[in-house]
Write an enzyme that holds these catalytic residues in place. Structure first.
Site, mmCIF file in Angstrom:
data_model
loop_
_atom_site.group_PDB
_atom_site.id
_atom_site.type_symbol
_atom_site.label_atom_id
_atom_site.label_comp_id
_atom_site.label_asym_id
_atom_site.label_seq_id
_atom_site.Cartn_x
_atom_site.Cartn_y
_atom_site.Cartn_z
ATOM 1 N N ASP A 203 9.890 -7.746 -34.201
ATOM 2 C CA ASP A 203 10.247 -8.278 -35.510
ATOM 3 C C ASP A 203 11.718 -7.978 -35.802
ATOM 4 O OD1 ASP A 203 10.457 -9.058 -38.133
ATOM 5 O OD2 ASP A 203 8.740 -7.895 -38.846
ATOM 6 N N HIS B 31 13.258 -8.372 -38.608
ATOM 7 C CA HIS B 31 13.482 -8.219 -40.052
ATOM 8 C C HIS B 31 13.688 -6.764 -40.467
ATOM 9 C CE1 HIS B 31 11.443 -12.152 -39.626
ATOM 10 N NE2 HIS B 31 12.272 -12.507 -40.579
ATOM 11 N N CYS C 124 17.152 -14.449 -38.574
ATOM 12 C CA CYS C 124 16.039 -13.931 -37.772
ATOM 13 C C CYS C 124 15.768 -14.763 -36.517
ATOM 14 C CB CYS C 124 14.779 -13.768 -38.604
ATOM 15 S SG CYS C 124 14.252 -15.235 -39.511
#
Length: 398
Positions: A279, A281, A77
């Site tokens: 994000d 993820h 990430c």
């Protein structure tokens, strides 16, 4: 298939519904140096956020190093966030901050070339493969989680192999940005042979015009400036909040890398005391170039609602990013820092004119012999492992 298509078509509607949940306020939303009035500019805000290149976990790419992982889910990430910050610098470099992306609209060739720099292949200069393997030199095993400073060091090294984008990457050390060192690094000491010929031709054409001393100044290499910081012990110290938000207002802003322990986000702006972030993820399937040499870019732009978090929930280890296309942009950034950051009693970082005498001498990183044209990269990391730079201190990883 139909349900998938309808999902994409509905994403803008979902986004607009989400914006209704924002507080009813006259406050401005700041996104990477640009302001939007929430009440009247929702569509512009949506377009600005969706135009950022969005990099997420991917699966089914070729194994890293030949036998390593074929997905970065669970560990990549922060690398993806580093890619997003760098991609924003490249967009500013080649297309400008005001460039906007529209779904299925033909884009400039530079846009496709930027995308190809980040594909999950070992021969792409900023791929997950290159970043993970360069991280080995920073003490990180392939598949190990990175902190913001480690990603900054990796980008600094990889940029030296990238001829097309030709960025100077400066990573500050010990919470201090040194103006003298940046100018030494960005101002080319000598022109290449071709550039020298072009310069002489320009000089002849302009011989009847007096342009003053600025005409003789050396060339400026576009600057990616990364400032790793630790803004507290276990949580961010509230005294830094205002200065941290000011950084998103600067025209040179590339946002910030950070997040929560072992969860990295790419912060692109704020509304009030809430940070807005992309994000990484989400795990998507690896995308490669098509037969026509183009990249299908649908999965590289986030059309989902922007996520937000209270700034006080931010882990104290962060890295700020800034891009200065020209020397005047850097000079302007220095003025803004002196006005908005250095006014605080407890300063977020220092900006000094001269190289501190107790530091080792600053040596601008040399261009290695192995080069790349931008979208293509070296086929082996053998040279990368041999190539090492002076290490900056390692900030505690989040």
């Amino acid at each position: 298939m139909e349900s998938v298509l309808s999902k994409y078509e509905n994403q803008i509607t979902i986004f607009n519904d989400y914006l209704e949940d924002f507080p009813d306020t006259d406050e401005l939303v700041w996104i990477l140096g640009k302001q939007h009035l929430l009440k009247t500019e929702k569509s512009k805000l949506l377009a600005d956020i969706s135009a950022r290149l969005w990099f997420t976990y991917r699966r089914k790419f070729s194994p890293i190093g030949g036998t390593g992982p074929s997905s970065d889910a669970g560990w990549g990430c922060m690398l993806r966030c580093g890619q997003m910050m760098l991609a924003q610098a490249l967009i500013c470099r080649h297309l400008g901050r005001d460039w906007n992306w529209e779904k299925q609209k033909e884009q400039p060739k530079e846009y496709q070339r930027i995308l190809q720099c980040f594909l999950d292949r070992k021969d792409c200069c900023y791929s997950i493969h290159q970043m993970a393997q360069m991280g080995v030199g920073e003490g990180k095993s392939i598949g190990e989680w990175f902190g913001p400073n480690t990603v900054a060091q990796v980008l600094k090294k990889l940029a030296l192999f990238d001829e097309w984008n030709s960025l100077a990457v400066y990573v500050s050390m010990d919470n201090t940005v040194v103006i003298e060192d940046i100018k030494k690094m960005c101002c080319a000491s000598a022109l290449s042979a071709d550039a020298a010929v072009e310069s002489r031709r320009d000089s002849l054409n302009a011989s009847t015009q007096s342009k003053g001393p600025s005409a003789c100044r050396p060339a400026w290499k576009p600057l990616l400036l990364i400032v790793p910081l630790r803004l507290g012990i276990n949580q961010i110290n509230p005294v830094y909040v205002d200065a941290f938000k000011e950084c998103f207002k600067m025209p040179q802003s590339l946002g910030a890398l950070g997040g929560k322990p072992n969860n990295a986000y790419y912060f692109i702006g704020f509304l009030g005391d809430e940070l807005i972030f992309l994000d990484p993820h989400t795990t998507q399937t690896f995308v490669d170039t098509e037969e026509n040499g183009m990249v299908d870019d649908q999965t590289f732009h986030c059309l989902q609602p922007p996520q937000r978090m209270n700034i006080l929930n931010l882990d104290p280890s962060v890295a700020l990013g800034f891009f200065c296309q020209e020397e005047k942009d850097f000079d302007s950034w220095c003025s803004l820092v002196q006005k908005e950051i250095l006014k605080e009693n407890l300063r977020m970082f220092e900006l000094v004119q001269k190289h501190p005498p107790h530091w080792p001498p600053f040596v601008p990183p040399a261009k290695p012999e192995v080069t790349t044209t931008g979208a293509e990269f070296i086929d082996s990391t053998e040279h990368l492992e041999e190539f090492d730079l002076e290490e900056d201190f390692e900030i505690l990883s989040i």
